[in-house]
Design an enzyme around this catalytic site. Structure first.
Site, PDB file in Angstrom:
ATOM      1  CB  CYS A  61      19.744  -7.100  -4.337  1.00 32.46           C
ATOM      2  SG  CYS A  61      19.747  -6.605  -2.597  1.00 32.46           S
ATOM      3  CB  CYS A  67      15.038  -8.086   1.432  1.00 31.24           C
ATOM      4  SG  CYS A  67      14.144  -6.546   1.174  1.00 31.24           S
ATOM      5  CB  CYS A  70      13.223  -6.934  -5.072  1.00 28.07           C
ATOM      6  SG  CYS A  70      13.637  -5.182  -5.082  1.00 28.07           S
ATOM      7  CG  PHE A 267      -7.866  11.828  -5.120  1.00 31.60           C
ATOM      8  CD1 PHE A 267      -8.277  11.447  -3.845  1.00 31.60           C
ATOM      9  CD2 PHE A 267      -8.764  11.703  -6.180  1.00 31.60           C
ATOM     10  CE1 PHE A 267      -9.550  10.942  -3.633  1.00 31.60           C
ATOM     11  CE2 PHE A 267     -10.038  11.203  -5.977  1.00 31.60           C
ATOM     12  CZ  PHE A 267     -10.433  10.824  -4.695  1.00 31.60           C
ATOM     13  CG  ASP A 287      -4.921  15.346  -1.448  1.00 32.56           C
ATOM     14  OD1 ASP A 287      -4.523  14.653  -2.393  1.00 32.56           O
ATOM     15  OD2 ASP A 287      -4.911  14.934  -0.267  1.00 32.56           O
ATOM     16  CG  ASP A 335      -2.479   9.834  -8.597  1.00 22.20           C
ATOM     17  OD1 ASP A 335      -2.740   8.626  -8.434  1.00 22.20           O
ATOM     18  OD2 ASP A 335      -1.330  10.308  -8.488  1.00 22.20           O
ATOM     19  CB  CYS A 362      -0.423   2.757  -7.423  1.00 21.58           C
ATOM     20  SG  CYS A 362      -1.361   2.956  -5.896  1.00 21.58           S
TER      21      CYS A 362
END
Length: 404
Positions: A61, A67, A70, A267, A287, A335, A362
């Protein structure tokens, strides 16, 4: 300037060197490299690579290094994948779960990210620089799905339509029927602004435009397909970052809960797992997000071939379902948000009827903490699969399968 030798890659995707006063964190540097950096405290801004690592590659990129989206495009896929898997291994080890079967990293980037939030400032759309609020204009973003190739132009058009001149966030989601656009923080735009917004929607073929959840334009109902069911996500609502990521997670969750006649999806959001599970099991889906629950209920009503699915709006963070409330449920997927759900995990461990728990997360740290709670409560962590849908970042998704 200071010369540094990068000894390791940190958990946030920054190279770590040994400085006079302790560790120094250097973005965009790789293990084994000798670099020159401007050092302030424990932060280093790399100015030159004096000796490159053999696994340094050319980033894909033109905005890389400016930026902040990433951090690791310049690292070979093999080294990157090993490091990302190790994040999960290390997090589990810190919680006393050292001998767990952690699979190789699953690449779930697919065709790219299907959702993005851009900020328009000074008439240009972009993202923030790494660890900074500095605005970095971005013309194109190669990690987005082709459907979002015009994301920057769409965002600029929407911001100009509002005419406020203030920085404006624009949230875009690529759906099966077109791009869904949400304008957060915008309340009741005037008629002229609505006309201009309609023109932008027509120009780019957008499916829907909403402002702070209020419908402005709907040229087509935005739809996400989930194993034959059709979901219209709420404005600005959560969706897995990539379609491939959702499929990869579901490919672990659904088989792990096969054979359970009654399962819970905690969730659940708008039902990425629950709708798939309802093909073979009765489902309780819970949820706190009421618009997401409403979207799940609508999808359930229009779908065919599903077992009964009960969707319920309830804040599991403040008030987890207790072991007695889970009576009769034998399999669970949960989750939670990045903060994890230790209290709910404790209740799952205490529910004697539950034989299988699948945890999706995550955040490696909170996943390991919640996993420890389940293991201490009598469940066995059979395996963990790291899934990479946040390519080139330090974020990693993971799925753990627990049994009793």
């Amino acid at each position: 300037m200071t010369e540094l030798v990068i000894e390791a890659m940190g958990a946030r995707g920054e190279g770590i060197a040994r400085g006079d006063g302790g560790p120094v964190y250097v973005p965009y540097a790789l293990p084994g490299e000798r670099v020159q950096a401007d050092v302030k405290g424990d932060r280093g801004r790399m100015t030159e690579v004096l000796e490159a690592a053999p696994d340094r590659v050319d980033p894909g990129c033109r905005h890389f290094g400016k930026c902040g989206g990433c951090l690791l495009q310049h690292w070979s896929p093999q080294s990157y994948a090993q490091w990302k898997r190790q994040l999960v291994v290390d997090a589990l080890s810190r919680k006393g779960l050292a001998d767990i079967n952690v699979a190789a990293l699953v690449d779930a980037h697919g065709t790219g990210r299907r959702r993005v939030t851009l900020t328009v400032a000074g008439g240009k759309a972009g993202f923030s620089a790494h660890r900074s609020h500095d605005h970095v204009p971005v013309v194109t973003c190669p990690i987005l799905v082709p459907q979002l190739a015009q994301a920057s132009r769409i965002a600029v058009g929407m911001a100009k339509s509002l005419g406020s001149g203030k920085p404006q966030r624009v949230h875009l989601l690529a759906s099966d029927t077109g791009v869904d656009c949400e304008l957060p923080g915008v309340d009741d735009p005037d008629l002229d602004a609505r006309v201009r917004i309609a023109d932008v929607a027509e120009e780019f073929g957008l499916a829907r435009v909403t402002a702070s959840g209020e419908m402005l334009i709907e040229r087509a109902r935005p739809v996400l397909s989930v194993d034959g069911a059709k979901v219209t996500p709420p404005p600005g609502g959560f969706a897995q970052a990539t379609a491939a990521g959702e499929e990869a997670l579901a490919a672990i969750v659904v088989p792990a809960l096969a054979g359970h006649s009654v399962v819970a999806d905690l969730f659940c959001g708008w039902g990425a797992f629950g709708l798939r599970l309802a093909r073979t099991s009765r489902v309780l889906a819970v949820d706190a997000d009421r618009p997401a629950i409403a979207a799940l209920e609508a999808a359930t009503r229009s779908a065919t071939g599903l077992k009964p699915l009960i969707a319920r709006a309830h804040d599991l963070m403040r008030d987890p379902l207790t072991a007695p409330e889970l009576k009769g449920i034998t399999g669970v997927v949960f989750d939670p948000p990045r903060a994890g759900a230790a209290a709910q995990a404790a209740e799952l461990a205490a529910a004697a009827t539950i034989r299988t728990v699948v945890g999706v997360s995550c955040d490696a740290g909170t996943f390991a903490r919640d996993a420890s709670v389940l293991v201490q409560g009598g469940l066995k962590l059979e395996r963990v699969v790291p899934v990479d849908q946040f390519k080139y970042s330090a974020h990693v998704e993971m799925v753990g399968v627990f049994s009793r």
